[in-house]
Motif scaffolding. Structure first.
Motif, PDB file in Angstrom:
ATOM      1  N   MET A  64       0.815  -1.204   0.000  1.00 25.17           N
ATOM      2  CA  MET A  64       0.000   0.000   0.000  1.00 25.17           C
ATOM      3  C   MET A  64       0.857   1.266   0.000  1.00 25.17           C
ATOM      4  N   LEU A  65       2.174   1.137   0.114  1.00 26.74           N
ATOM      5  CA  LEU A  65       3.078   2.284   0.120  1.00 26.74           C
ATOM      6  C   LEU A  65       3.622   2.539  -1.280  1.00 26.74           C
ATOM      7  N   ILE A  66       3.956   3.770  -1.568  1.00 28.00           N
ATOM      8  CA  ILE A  66       4.543   4.135  -2.854  1.00 28.00           C
ATOM      9  C   ILE A  66       5.978   3.646  -2.878  1.00 28.00           C
ATOM     10  N   LEU A  67       6.337   2.866  -3.891  1.00 32.29           N
ATOM     11  CA  LEU A  67       7.652   2.232  -4.020  1.00 32.29           C
ATOM     12  C   LEU A  67       7.953   1.313  -2.833  1.00 32.29           C
ATOM     13  N   GLY A  68       6.937   0.922  -2.077  1.00 35.33           N
ATOM     14  CA  GLY A  68       7.114   0.032  -0.948  1.00 35.33           C
ATOM     15  C   GLY A  68       7.663   0.708   0.296  1.00 35.33           C
ATOM     16  N   PHE A  69       7.865   2.033   0.260  1.00 40.60           N
ATOM     17  CA  PHE A  69       8.470   2.735   1.399  1.00 40.60           C
ATOM     18  C   PHE A  69       7.726   3.994   1.832  1.00 40.60           C
ATOM     19  N   PHE A  70       7.055   4.687   0.930  1.00 40.95           N
ATOM     20  CA  PHE A  70       6.578   6.044   1.203  1.00 40.95           C
ATOM     21  C   PHE A  70       5.067   6.162   1.092  1.00 40.95           C
ATOM     22  N   THR A  71       4.486   6.984   1.972  1.00 36.99           N
ATOM     23  CA  THR A  71       3.091   7.371   1.842  1.00 36.99           C
ATOM     24  C   THR A  71       3.050   8.690   1.074  1.00 36.99           C
ATOM     25  N   PRO A  72       1.893   9.098   0.575  1.00 39.90           N
ATOM     26  CA  PRO A  72       1.837  10.381  -0.137  1.00 39.90           C
ATOM     27  C   PRO A  72       2.302  11.557   0.715  1.00 39.90           C
ATOM     28  N   ILE A  73       1.969  11.569   2.002  1.00 39.69           N
ATOM     29  CA  ILE A  73       2.404  12.682   2.858  1.00 39.69           C
ATOM     30  C   ILE A  73       3.921  12.702   3.016  1.00 39.69           C
ATOM     31  N   ASP A  74       4.559  11.537   3.016  1.00 34.77           N
ATOM     32  CA  ASP A  74       6.021  11.488   3.091  1.00 34.77           C
ATOM     33  C   ASP A  74       6.644  12.168   1.874  1.00 34.77           C
ATOM     34  N   LEU A  75       6.105  11.875   0.710  1.00 35.20           N
ATOM     35  CA  LEU A  75       6.643  12.479  -0.512  1.00 35.20           C
ATOM     36  C   LEU A  75       6.359  13.972  -0.570  1.00 35.20           C
ATOM     37  N   ILE A  76       5.219  14.398  -0.031  1.00 34.99           N
ATOM     38  CA  ILE A  76       4.918  15.831   0.018  1.00 34.99           C
ATOM     39  C   ILE A  76       5.898  16.536   0.947  1.00 34.99           C
ATOM     40  N   ILE A  77       6.142  15.962   2.122  1.00 31.04           N
ATOM     41  CA  ILE A  77       7.090  16.562   3.072  1.00 31.04           C
ATOM     42  C   ILE A  77       8.483  16.651   2.459  1.00 31.04           C
ATOM     43  N   PHE A  78       8.937  15.564   1.851  1.00 32.45           N
ATOM     44  CA  PHE A  78      10.275  15.569   1.252  1.00 32.45           C
ATOM     45  C   PHE A  78      10.341  16.530   0.067  1.00 32.45           C
ATOM     46  N   GLY A  79       9.295  16.569  -0.731  1.00 33.94           N
ATOM     47  CA  GLY A  79       9.260  17.496  -1.870  1.00 33.94           C
ATOM     48  C   GLY A  79       9.313  18.950  -1.429  1.00 33.94           C
ATOM     49  N   LEU A  80       8.573  19.285  -0.361  1.00 33.35           N
ATOM     50  CA  LEU A  80       8.613  20.656   0.152  1.00 33.35           C
ATOM     51  C   LEU A  80       9.989  21.005   0.708  1.00 33.35           C
ATOM     52  N   GLY A  81      10.613  20.073   1.392  1.00 34.65           N
ATOM     53  CA  GLY A  81      11.966  20.322   1.914  1.00 34.65           C
ATOM     54  C   GLY A  81      12.968  20.540   0.793  1.00 34.65           C
ATOM     55  N   CYS A  82      12.891  19.736  -0.249  1.00 33.62           N
ATOM     56  CA  CYS A  82      13.805  19.892  -1.388  1.00 33.62           C
ATOM     57  C   CYS A  82      13.527  21.176  -2.155  1.00 33.62           C
ATOM     58  N   THR A  83      12.256  21.526  -2.311  1.00 36.07           N
ATOM     59  CA  THR A  83      11.896  22.765  -2.999  1.00 36.07           C
ATOM     60  C   THR A  83      12.413  23.973  -2.230  1.00 36.07           C
TER      61      THR A  83
ATOM     62  N   GLY B  18      14.655  14.491   4.461  1.00 37.32           N
ATOM     63  CA  GLY B  18      15.158  13.201   3.995  1.00 37.32           C
ATOM     64  C   GLY B  18      15.368  12.234   5.143  1.00 37.32           C
ATOM     65  N   PHE B  19      15.840  12.753   6.280  1.00 36.34           N
ATOM     66  CA  PHE B  19      16.016  11.926   7.473  1.00 36.34           C
ATOM     67  C   PHE B  19      14.669  11.438   7.996  1.00 36.34           C
ATOM     68  N   LEU B  20      13.645  12.307   7.958  1.00 31.58           N
ATOM     69  CA  LEU B  20      12.334  11.931   8.478  1.00 31.58           C
ATOM     70  C   LEU B  20      11.657  10.848   7.649  1.00 31.58           C
ATOM     71  N   VAL B  21      11.880  10.834   6.346  1.00 34.64           N
ATOM     72  CA  VAL B  21      11.203   9.848   5.500  1.00 34.64           C
ATOM     73  C   VAL B  21      12.099   8.662   5.164  1.00 34.64           C
ATOM     74  N   MET B  22      13.270   8.597   5.774  1.00 37.36           N
ATOM     75  CA  MET B  22      14.184   7.482   5.539  1.00 37.36           C
ATOM     76  C   MET B  22      13.595   6.195   6.122  1.00 37.36           C
ATOM     77  N   PRO B  23      13.588   5.104   5.359  1.00 35.63           N
ATOM     78  CA  PRO B  23      13.008   3.850   5.867  1.00 35.63           C
ATOM     79  C   PRO B  23      13.828   3.258   7.012  1.00 35.63           C
ATOM     80  N   VAL B  24      13.126   2.727   8.007  1.00 34.98           N
ATOM     81  CA  VAL B  24      13.748   2.017   9.116  1.00 34.98           C
ATOM     82  C   VAL B  24      12.992   0.700   9.321  1.00 34.98           C
ATOM     83  N   PRO B  25      13.632  -0.299   9.911  1.00 34.06           N
ATOM     84  CA  PRO B  25      12.944  -1.575  10.135  1.00 34.06           C
ATOM     85  C   PRO B  25      11.757  -1.433  11.098  1.00 34.06           C
ATOM     86  N   TYR B  26      10.700  -2.175  10.844  1.00 37.07           N
ATOM     87  CA  TYR B  26       9.496  -2.275  11.664  1.00 37.07           C
ATOM     88  C   TYR B  26       8.612  -1.035  11.641  1.00 37.07           C
TER      89      TYR B  26
END
Length: 103
Positions: A14-33, A62-70
């Motif tokens: 159910m995650l985008i690319l198996g790691f990210f939710t839409p809000i994760d990508l929005i947060i990372f996109g805003l930080g990069c922008t 990027g640190f906030l949306v970085m995948p971690v186990p569990y």
């Protein structure tokens, strides 16, 4: 025996690319922008400390949306920790076997 085993990665699909939710990508996109806007606005011949300050939004998001186990990322881990620490500490039983003080 009618045992049914749920696959371990059933929620991962159910995650985008198996790691990210839409809000994760929005947060990372805003930080990069925001980082790109700061880099374009200021002179490129600045000190290392100023450059790290300009890169901070992209690094932090990027640190906030970085995948971690569990957990699917650190943002979810921090959310769960804050909810646990500041959440309700006393739970009241409201089950089918309790009269809730009524006779």
């Amino acid at each position: 025996m009618n045992n049914y085993l749920i696959p371990a990665n059933s929620k991962k699909s159910m995650l985008i690319l198996g790691f990210f939710t839409p809000i994760d990508l929005i947060i990372f996109g805003l930080g990069c922008t925001f980082t790109l806007v700061m880099l374009f606005m200021f002179n490129s011949k600045v000190e290392l400390s100023a450059m790290l300050l300009f890169l901070a939004p992209a690094l932090v998001t990027g640190f906030l949306v970085m995948p971690v186990p569990y957990y699917h990322n650190i943002l979810q881990l921090l959310t769960n920790v804050v909810t646990f620490i500041f959440g309700r500490k006393r739970f009241y039983w409201r089950g089918w076997c309790v009269n809730n003080g009524e006779e």
